[in-house]
Design a protein around this motif. Sequence first.
Motif, PDB file in Angstrom:
ATOM      1  N   ARG A   7       0.846  -1.187   0.000  1.00 54.52           N
ATOM      2  CA  ARG A   7       0.000   0.000   0.000  1.00 54.52           C
ATOM      3  C   ARG A   7       0.882   1.238   0.000  1.00 54.52           C
ATOM      4  O   ARG A   7       1.855   1.321   0.732  1.00 54.52           O
ATOM      5  CB  ARG A   7      -0.889  -0.029   1.247  1.00 54.52           C
ATOM      6  CG  ARG A   7      -1.891   1.080   1.299  1.00 54.52           C
ATOM      7  CD  ARG A   7      -2.847   0.894   2.450  1.00 54.52           C
ATOM      8  NE  ARG A   7      -2.322   1.132   3.779  1.00 54.52           N
ATOM      9  CZ  ARG A   7      -1.850   2.279   4.251  1.00 54.52           C
ATOM     10  NH1 ARG A   7      -1.755   3.314   3.494  1.00 54.52           N
ATOM     11  NH2 ARG A   7      -1.450   2.396   5.497  1.00 54.52           N
ATOM     12  N   LEU A   8       0.540   2.205  -0.862  1.00 59.56           N
ATOM     13  CA  LEU A   8       1.279   3.463  -0.876  1.00 59.56           C
ATOM     14  C   LEU A   8       1.081   4.151   0.458  1.00 59.56           C
ATOM     15  O   LEU A   8      -0.039   4.335   0.915  1.00 59.56           O
ATOM     16  CB  LEU A   8       0.780   4.355  -2.013  1.00 59.56           C
ATOM     17  CG  LEU A   8       1.569   5.629  -2.228  1.00 59.56           C
ATOM     18  CD1 LEU A   8       2.908   5.324  -2.883  1.00 59.56           C
ATOM     19  CD2 LEU A   8       0.786   6.589  -3.097  1.00 59.56           C
ATOM     20  N   MET A   9       2.162   4.515   1.102  1.00 55.41           N
ATOM     21  CA  MET A   9       2.086   5.113   2.434  1.00 55.41           C
ATOM     22  C   MET A   9       2.168   6.632   2.400  1.00 55.41           C
ATOM     23  O   MET A   9       1.785   7.285   3.346  1.00 55.41           O
ATOM     24  CB  MET A   9       3.231   4.597   3.291  1.00 55.41           C
ATOM     25  CG  MET A   9       3.201   3.125   3.522  1.00 55.41           C
ATOM     26  SD  MET A   9       4.648   2.700   4.506  1.00 55.41           S
ATOM     27  CE  MET A   9       4.604   0.950   4.406  1.00 55.41           C
ATOM     28  N   PHE A  10       2.716   7.201   1.330  1.00 57.34           N
ATOM     29  CA  PHE A  10       2.985   8.634   1.327  1.00 57.34           C
ATOM     30  C   PHE A  10       2.882   9.165  -0.086  1.00 57.34           C
ATOM     31  O   PHE A  10       3.414   8.565  -1.019  1.00 57.34           O
ATOM     32  CB  PHE A  10       4.389   8.877   1.875  1.00 57.34           C
ATOM     33  CG  PHE A  10       4.800  10.322   1.913  1.00 57.34           C
ATOM     34  CD1 PHE A  10       4.369  11.163   2.930  1.00 57.34           C
ATOM     35  CD2 PHE A  10       5.642  10.846   0.936  1.00 57.34           C
ATOM     36  CE1 PHE A  10       4.767  12.496   2.976  1.00 57.34           C
ATOM     37  CE2 PHE A  10       6.050  12.169   0.983  1.00 57.34           C
ATOM     38  CZ  PHE A  10       5.605  12.992   2.005  1.00 57.34           C
ATOM     39  N   GLU A  11       2.196  10.307  -0.227  1.00 55.13           N
ATOM     40  CA  GLU A  11       2.110  10.989  -1.507  1.00 55.13           C
ATOM     41  C   GLU A  11       2.137  12.491  -1.237  1.00 55.13           C
ATOM     42  O   GLU A  11       1.376  12.982  -0.406  1.00 55.13           O
ATOM     43  CB  GLU A  11       0.829  10.596  -2.232  1.00 55.13           C
ATOM     44  CG  GLU A  11       0.712  11.197  -3.615  1.00 55.13           C
ATOM     45  CD  GLU A  11      -0.509  10.663  -4.348  1.00 55.13           C
ATOM     46  OE1 GLU A  11      -0.477   9.490  -4.767  1.00 55.13           O
ATOM     47  OE2 GLU A  11      -1.480  11.416  -4.469  1.00 55.13           O
ATOM     48  N   ASP A  12       3.022  13.191  -1.927  1.00 51.62           N
ATOM     49  CA  ASP A  12       3.160  14.645  -1.772  1.00 51.62           C
ATOM     50  C   ASP A  12       3.240  15.248  -3.163  1.00 51.62           C
ATOM     51  O   ASP A  12       4.260  15.118  -3.831  1.00 51.62           O
ATOM     52  CB  ASP A  12       4.412  14.961  -0.952  1.00 51.62           C
ATOM     53  CG  ASP A  12       4.613  16.452  -0.721  1.00 51.62           C
ATOM     54  OD1 ASP A  12       3.701  17.249  -1.021  1.00 51.62           O
ATOM     55  OD2 ASP A  12       5.700  16.818  -0.245  1.00 51.62           O
ATOM     56  N   ILE A  13       2.157  15.879  -3.598  1.00 49.88           N
ATOM     57  CA  ILE A  13       2.081  16.467  -4.931  1.00 49.88           C
ATOM     58  C   ILE A  13       1.819  17.956  -4.746  1.00 49.88           C
ATOM     59  O   ILE A  13       0.802  18.341  -4.180  1.00 49.88           O
ATOM     60  CB  ILE A  13       0.944  15.836  -5.772  1.00 49.88           C
ATOM     61  CG1 ILE A  13       0.978  14.305  -5.693  1.00 49.88           C
ATOM     62  CG2 ILE A  13       0.982  16.352  -7.206  1.00 49.88           C
ATOM     63  CD1 ILE A  13       2.261  13.661  -6.143  1.00 49.88           C
ATOM     64  N   ARG A  14       2.767  18.790  -5.218  1.00 50.24           N
ATOM     65  CA  ARG A  14       2.633  20.233  -4.973  1.00 50.24           C
ATOM     66  C   ARG A  14       3.111  21.068  -6.155  1.00 50.24           C
ATOM     67  O   ARG A  14       4.050  20.704  -6.838  1.00 50.24           O
ATOM     68  CB  ARG A  14       3.478  20.645  -3.759  1.00 50.24           C
ATOM     69  CG  ARG A  14       2.974  20.161  -2.453  1.00 50.24           C
ATOM     70  CD  ARG A  14       3.810  20.687  -1.317  1.00 50.24           C
ATOM     71  NE  ARG A  14       4.987  19.846  -1.156  1.00 50.24           N
ATOM     72  CZ  ARG A  14       6.111  20.232  -0.568  1.00 50.24           C
ATOM     73  NH1 ARG A  14       6.244  21.444  -0.104  1.00 50.24           N
ATOM     74  NH2 ARG A  14       7.120  19.398  -0.435  1.00 50.24           N
ATOM     75  N   LEU A  15       2.462  22.214  -6.305  1.00 49.07           N
ATOM     76  CA  LEU A  15       2.913  23.290  -7.177  1.00 49.07           C
ATOM     77  C   LEU A  15       3.347  24.424  -6.265  1.00 49.07           C
ATOM     78  O   LEU A  15       2.616  24.789  -5.348  1.00 49.07           O
ATOM     79  CB  LEU A  15       1.770  23.785  -8.064  1.00 49.07           C
ATOM     80  CG  LEU A  15       1.345  22.860  -9.187  1.00 49.07           C
ATOM     81  CD1 LEU A  15       0.028  23.319  -9.766  1.00 49.07           C
ATOM     82  CD2 LEU A  15       2.422  22.824 -10.266  1.00 49.07           C
ATOM     83  N   LEU A  16       4.513  24.989  -6.527  1.00 45.45           N
ATOM     84  CA  LEU A  16       5.029  26.053  -5.676  1.00 45.45           C
ATOM     85  C   LEU A  16       5.354  27.286  -6.512  1.00 45.45           C
ATOM     86  O   LEU A  16       5.861  27.161  -7.625  1.00 45.45           O
ATOM     87  CB  LEU A  16       6.300  25.592  -4.962  1.00 45.45           C
ATOM     88  CG  LEU A  16       6.177  24.353  -4.085  1.00 45.45           C
ATOM     89  CD1 LEU A  16       7.544  23.948  -3.565  1.00 45.45           C
ATOM     90  CD2 LEU A  16       5.221  24.600  -2.946  1.00 45.45           C
TER      91      LEU A  16
END
Length: 154
Positions: free
Chosen positions: A3-12
């Motif tokens: 199972r995917l434990m971590f996802e961080d998707i960002r525009l800065l």
Amino acid sequence: MPRLMFEDIRLLDGPFDPQEIIQATADSTMSKGGVANFTGYVSSSGDVEALELSHYEPLTLPGMEDLARAARDRFDITAITIVHRLGRMVPGDPIVCVAAASRHRRDAINAVDFAMDHLKSAAWFWKRELRGGTWHWIEPRGADHSDLARWKSE
């Protein structure tokens, strides 16, 4: 697949520290098999004075989230991070950082490669460079399209 434990998707719209992003991805998973990453920087080649990225807001972040989902569906990864910068940058500034964690190196490496090929050729960004005081639009190269096409044949 785990199972995917971590996802961080960002525009800065401001600077970021790639090492902090990579470390956060590594710290997010207990499996610690490995973290692969790629960070792209504004180049100074060709007398580039600045780079500016704009985007189509209604599609960009959802598209990046779909890309992360496609990577986790395709590869055995436990974490994925995609951080992309917008606005005006100067040579040496980081533009994009993609990191993926997996119990096995090949899945992490392939997930990063897959995400970068899509971001280079099929993303929702417009790029232009300032050279000699004049702005020039940047289009994906033929090699970028070839890199993307190899994922369709698998």
